[in-house]
Design a protein around this motif. Structure first.
Motif, PDB file in Angstrom:
ATOM      1  N   LEU A   1     -14.077   1.975   3.522  1.00 28.02           N
ATOM      2  CA  LEU A   1     -12.898   1.837   4.375  1.00 28.02           C
ATOM      3  C   LEU A   1     -11.799   2.778   3.903  1.00 28.02           C
ATOM      4  N   GLN A   2     -11.151   3.434   4.851  1.00 26.51           N
ATOM      5  CA  GLN A   2      -9.972   4.228   4.519  1.00 26.51           C
ATOM      6  C   GLN A   2      -8.766   3.300   4.438  1.00 26.51           C
ATOM      7  N   ILE A   3      -8.015   3.414   3.330  1.00 24.64           N
ATOM      8  CA  ILE A   3      -6.850   2.560   3.132  1.00 24.64           C
ATOM      9  C   ILE A   3      -5.661   3.405   2.687  1.00 24.64           C
ATOM     10  N   LEU A   4      -4.508   2.767   2.660  1.00 20.73           N
ATOM     11  CA  LEU A   4      -3.309   3.337   2.070  1.00 20.73           C
ATOM     12  C   LEU A   4      -2.988   2.541   0.812  1.00 20.73           C
ATOM     13  N   TYR A   5      -2.446   3.225  -0.186  1.00 26.13           N
ATOM     14  CA  TYR A   5      -2.119   2.532  -1.431  1.00 26.13           C
ATOM     15  C   TYR A   5      -0.850   3.116  -2.043  1.00 26.13           C
ATOM     16  N   ARG A   6      -0.225   2.330  -2.901  1.00 22.09           N
ATOM     17  CA  ARG A   6       0.887   2.820  -3.703  1.00 22.09           C
ATOM     18  C   ARG A   6       0.971   1.978  -4.977  1.00 22.09           C
ATOM     19  N   LYS A   7       1.410   2.601  -6.049  1.00 24.75           N
ATOM     20  CA  LYS A   7       1.567   1.895  -7.320  1.00 24.75           C
ATOM     21  C   LYS A   7       2.851   1.077  -7.262  1.00 24.75           C
ATOM     22  N   VAL A   8       2.785  -0.158  -7.762  1.00 25.41           N
ATOM     23  CA  VAL A   8       3.940  -1.043  -7.776  1.00 25.41           C
ATOM     24  C   VAL A   8       4.056  -1.684  -9.153  1.00 25.41           C
ATOM     25  N   GLU A   9       5.189  -2.289  -9.413  1.00 23.46           N
ATOM     26  CA  GLU A   9       5.368  -3.009 -10.668  1.00 23.46           C
ATOM     27  C   GLU A   9       4.581  -4.313 -10.646  1.00 23.46           C
ATOM     28  N   CYS A  10       3.960  -4.612 -11.770  1.00 20.36           N
ATOM     29  CA  CYS A  10       3.325  -5.932 -11.912  1.00 20.36           C
ATOM     30  C   CYS A  10       4.409  -6.963 -12.203  1.00 20.36           C
ATOM     31  N   ASN A  11       4.259  -8.133 -11.631  1.00 27.41           N
ATOM     32  CA  ASN A  11       5.193  -9.228 -11.893  1.00 27.41           C
ATOM     33  C   ASN A  11       4.392 -10.516 -11.997  1.00 27.41           C
TER      34      ASN A  11
END
Length: 263
Positions: free
Chosen positions: A147-157
């Protein structure tokens, strides 16, 4: 129908194999911080991937705070183990079963040869993959293949959790190794250092062993309690878990600190 719409439609609905490095992300995402990747899932359809992952978290991936929302990463995400613990938002828009809503996953494993075709590849747990779907259509989405997806790095909480250290079962007074879990913020650790009792100045750099495990060999018996200092891989920000490993520590035991990075 303008040119931008046409380009967006083609890029999001093209063949399975994609190369995000060669694409103009701004043409396929509303926000410039989203990038293209490929996604598959492994393990049971509603499972947590595996409890034998290459980061070392074992069956903790099925429990809170991971709660099965985890992923194996291709080389660009796993980073030879330095990427363990990093958090990403992922969402899909390329299939009618996609909800388009982002979900957050943690890198807890390494994806093998099957993830080398694309420059960025998430091999999600069945639970995480299904979470990208419209309610009731998770099975349909899992049948979509790559599957083609979009992603971005985020802060873990981790919502109040503090950093936990699990001492390796092979540790002894002359060799200390520990798995690092539940790191807030960037998640990725670039350096772990150890300080012994009665030594207020000397921090001994540990070596990266594998996954989220760090190790140190010494010529004299370690003097507990032991303090551990963590440094982010990219920013260099640090946090100190003072005397987190007590006198009388045991191989295989988990020790919970009272600190974490601020988010």
């Amino acid at each position: 129908m303008n040119l931008l719409f046409v380009l967006t439609f083609v890029l999001l609905n093209s063949a399975h194999c994609i190369n995000p490095k060669s694409l103009n992300v701004s043409a396929v995402a509303e926000d410039s911080d989203w990038s293209l990747a490929a996604a598959t899932f492994y393990g049971l359809p509603t499972g947590y991937g595996t409890d034998g992952g290459a980061c070392g978290y074992t069956n903790a991936v099925a429990q809170a705070p991971f709660s099965s929302m985890v992923s194996a990463g291709g080389p660009s995400l796993y980073k030879l183990g330095r990427g363990c613990g990093a958090c990403y938002q992922v969402k899909c828009t390329s299939n009618q079963a996609c909800s388009t809503n982002p979900v957050t996953v943690v890198i807890t494993d390494e994806c093998g040869q099957e993830c080398l075709t694309e420059s960025v590849h998430f091999d999600l747990s069945g639970t995480a993959f299904g979470a990208m779907a419209v309610p009731g259509q998770d099975s349909q989405l899992r049948n979509a293949g790559v599957l083609q997806i979009l992603y971005r790095k985020v802060e873990c909480n981790y919502n109040g959790e503090t950093v936990v250290f699990q001492v390796d079962v092979g540790s002894n007074p002359y060799y200390f190794a520990a798995l690092v879990e539940y790191v807030n913020g960037a998640g990725e650790i670039g350096l772990v250092e150890l300080k012994q009792a009665l030594d207020s100045d000397t921090w001994l750099p540990m070596s990266h062993s594998w996954g989220a495990v760090w190790k140190l060999a010494v010529t004299s018996p370690l003097r507990a309690p032991l303090s551990l200092r963590l440094t982010y891989l990219e920013s260099g920000e640090t946090v100190v878990a003072s005397e987190v490993i007590p006198a009388g520590w045991q191989p295989g035991a988990k020790y919970k600190s009272n600190v974490n990075f601020q988010v």
